[in-house]
Write a protein that holds these residues in place. Sequence first.
Motif: not given
Lengths: 150, 150, 83, 83
Positions: C2-15, C37-52
């Motif tokens: 199971k993969i979960l996304y929260f806060a702006w990661l959730k809103t950015k990905l819509g999942i 990250k390979s799944r599309g530009p919004q995924f790429q963008e959400a995970f571009i800075d792993m520091d956050v």
Amino acid sequence: MIRVQPEVFETGQEIERLTAGRTDIGAVVSFTGLVRDFNDGSDVTSLTLEHYPGMTERELEKIEEEANSRWDLQASLIIHRFGTMGLGEPIVLVVTASAHREQAFEAASFLMDWLKTKAPFWKQEENSSGTLDWVKERQSDIEAAKRWKD
Amino acid sequence: MIRVQPEVFETGQEIERLTAGRTDIGAVVSFTGLVRDFNDGSDVTSLTLEHYPGMTERELEKIEEEANSRWDLQASLIIHRFGTMGLGEPIVLVVTASAHREQAFEAASFLMDWLKTKAPFWKQEENSSGTLDWVKERQSDIEAAKRWKD
Amino acid sequence: MKILYFAWLKTKLGISEETVACSAEIRDVDSLVAWIKSRGPQFQEAFIDMDVVRIAVNQEYVITNVPLKDGDEVAFFPPVTGG
Amino acid sequence: MKILYFAWLKTKLGISEETVACSAEIRDVDSLVAWIKSRGPQFQEAFIDMDVVRIAVNQEYVITNVPLKDGDEVAFFPPVTGG
């Protein structure tokens, strides 16, 4: 004791309940965090807290255990709300009871500092133009948490 | 605000009153000191506080002013009782409200440390054999007060 | 798992939640992130800075790469801002 | 001037309040203390260790010798133990 709930709580009632009938407690410290109308330079009309059910409880329990291992507490309580809250409403409550006041003060301060940087909650602020913004992590919170070594 | 009174007070009610209707307060810290059944190695059945009417109020006001000059507080309250109190009853209450939690925590801690070494109150403990003893000054209180330079 | 996304990661990905099967390609946290990250530009963008991006496996923070297996719960979320 | 005693100083002396006139002999805090000590053994004993006696003149702590005049309020008490 920890509680994660959407409902409003009353600080006084919670302190009362924690210390009722006890005559061994000399010092009780409480911290209440409230929704305020202004944050980081912009007006706020309401606050919504998202959290990670399950992990939130685990983290809060770990933080409370850690406080009890570092200080000589006779009772402790953490309540954290989630969901949407109006201005002036309480968000979080920490209560510590001890025979000695420094213990109660330090433990309460520690609980807040660790909770702020470890418990999986995320704040979203609504402002008067209806915009929703995710609150950014604060450097001052990171620094505060560092005072207490891991 | 300061109050010196023989009557019992309720911490929750006092916090409520201090913050009611305000939406600019982010953090509220309270400290309540209670009569406990054991102190410095002997059992206690009741506590009587003598004070110096007039000077007590002046000292508490000075201490509160000092806290407000050192920290950015939106509200503060000191209540100190005198007279005879039963086990578990509150003796003293300090409440500080601020936009930021470190401010509220530090100010509350300071108020208690200075109050302990400056406000003219004297505790007399009664133990189970009916003996009345004047409580001795604590070295730890003197040290705690020194953390905050005069 | 199971993969979960929260806060702006959730809103950015819509999942907010999805199920992903472990495989030769998805076997640990690093390879899971690479796959996401390979799944599309919004995924790429959400995970571009792993520091956050904070990561929890089975509701415990992880800061190093750890192996994953089916049945695990992996959560991605921004730095926490409660209290 | 008005002299006040609190806590164990009061119980030891059996006096909580008294009025003393200023004079050539009693003109400042030091001479007031000397005069009080001269009044008998229980006074002598109560004031034997001035490290455990705090002094306030007109409801303000004093730690040095200060002049006194009629109308002043002088209080003697042990280290405070409130809170």
